[in-house]
Write a protein that holds these residues in place. Structure first.
Motif, mmCIF file in Angstrom:
data_model
loop_
_atom_site.group_PDB
_atom_site.id
_atom_site.type_symbol
_atom_site.label_atom_id
_atom_site.label_comp_id
_atom_site.label_asym_id
_atom_site.label_seq_id
_atom_site.Cartn_x
_atom_site.Cartn_y
_atom_site.Cartn_z
ATOM 1 N N THR A 119 39.087 39.379 35.983
ATOM 2 C CA THR A 119 39.253 37.944 35.837
ATOM 3 C C THR A 119 38.354 37.472 34.704
ATOM 4 O O THR A 119 37.141 37.489 34.827
ATOM 5 C CB THR A 119 38.877 37.209 37.136
ATOM 6 N N ASP A 156 39.556 34.982 31.195
ATOM 7 C CA ASP A 156 40.229 33.703 30.989
ATOM 8 C C ASP A 156 41.438 33.602 31.915
ATOM 9 O O ASP A 156 41.750 32.549 32.439
ATOM 10 C CB ASP A 156 40.678 33.559 29.534
ATOM 11 N N ASN A 157 42.150 34.712 32.066
ATOM 12 C CA ASN A 157 43.269 34.769 32.996
ATOM 13 C C ASN A 157 43.201 36.097 33.736
ATOM 14 O O ASN A 157 42.514 37.011 33.337
ATOM 15 C CB ASN A 157 44.612 34.596 32.282
ATOM 16 N N GLU A 158 43.902 36.203 34.804
ATOM 17 C CA GLU A 158 43.794 37.381 35.654
ATOM 18 C C GLU A 158 44.642 38.541 35.124
ATOM 19 O O GLU A 158 45.715 38.338 34.564
ATOM 20 C CB GLU A 158 44.233 37.022 37.072
ATOM 21 N N ASP A 160 49.257 34.289 33.422
ATOM 22 C CA ASP A 160 48.783 33.052 32.800
ATOM 23 C C ASP A 160 48.087 32.192 33.857
ATOM 24 O O ASP A 160 47.876 32.632 34.993
ATOM 25 C CB ASP A 160 49.931 32.302 32.110
ATOM 26 N N LYS A 161 47.737 30.972 33.493
ATOM 27 C CA LYS A 161 46.983 30.093 34.407
ATOM 28 C C LYS A 161 47.763 29.712 35.659
ATOM 29 O O LYS A 161 47.186 29.387 36.690
ATOM 30 C CB LYS A 161 46.554 28.839 33.658
ATOM 31 N N GLU A 162 49.093 29.762 35.592
ATOM 32 C CA GLU A 162 49.913 29.412 36.758
ATOM 33 C C GLU A 162 50.190 30.617 37.670
ATOM 34 O O GLU A 162 50.894 30.486 38.666
ATOM 35 C CB GLU A 162 51.261 28.819 36.308
#
Length: 169
Positions: free
Chosen positions: A74, A76-78, A109-111
């Motif tokens: 983890t 910035d994004n996973e 991504d963030k979602e």
């Protein structure tokens, strides 16, 4: 020198040469006979399973299709990493050597939707040590006796007391 002494030395030398040649032949046979074992470890992803998680898939779909990842990151994004290795060792007591490594990286991504799939091999980077059973620590490693003899205070005094009466009756 007597004739008997010379013949005795030749017999010993002949036996030594015979034993050495038998050992060399045996070792050569082991390496050419391909004796040893190949160890496969980790998650091997096949193309059919990989087709179940295209870009745009959800995190849950990845977990259902590919299973739990070998490790995650983890930043910035996973990222999910699925790691597999092939190791080979010529004899069971020798340390295995990595001959192949494959890492499937699934970036989210963030979602929580797959944004990218990447496949890395041994040539792309660093070897991942999956068999490490030790936790590296700082400092130097000394044995119990070394700590007793070199330690300040109570440890050194205990060692002196332990060996003070040694050999006295």
């Amino acid at each position: 020198m007597t004739k008997r002494y010379i013949i005795s030395n030749l017999n010993v030398l002949g036996r030594a040469v015979l034993v050495a040649s038998l050992c060399a032949t045996t070792l050569a046979a082991c390496t050419t006979a391909n004796v040893g074992e190949v160890l496969h470890q980790g998650y091997v992803v096949d193309q059919e399973t990989l087709n179940l998680v295209p870009v745009g898939s959800s995190r849950e779909q990845v977990l259902l299709s590919l299973g739990t990842p070998s490790t995650t990151a983890t930043f910035d994004n996973e990222v999910f990493y699925y790691i597999s290795q092939t190791r080979k060792r010529p004899v069971a007591f020798m340390k295995p050597k990595i001959i192949d490594q494959s890492i499937l990286a699934v970036y989210f991504d963030k979602e929580g939707v797959v944004s990218q799939l990447a496949h890395y091999t041994l040539q792309d980077g660093k070897v991942v040590d999956m068999l490490s059973r030790t936790t590296p620590t700082g400092g130097k490693e000394t044995s119990f006796l070394g700590q007793l003899l070199s330690g300040p205070g109570a440890g050194q005094a205990a060692a002196r007391n332990l060996f003070r009466d040694f050999g006295k009756n």
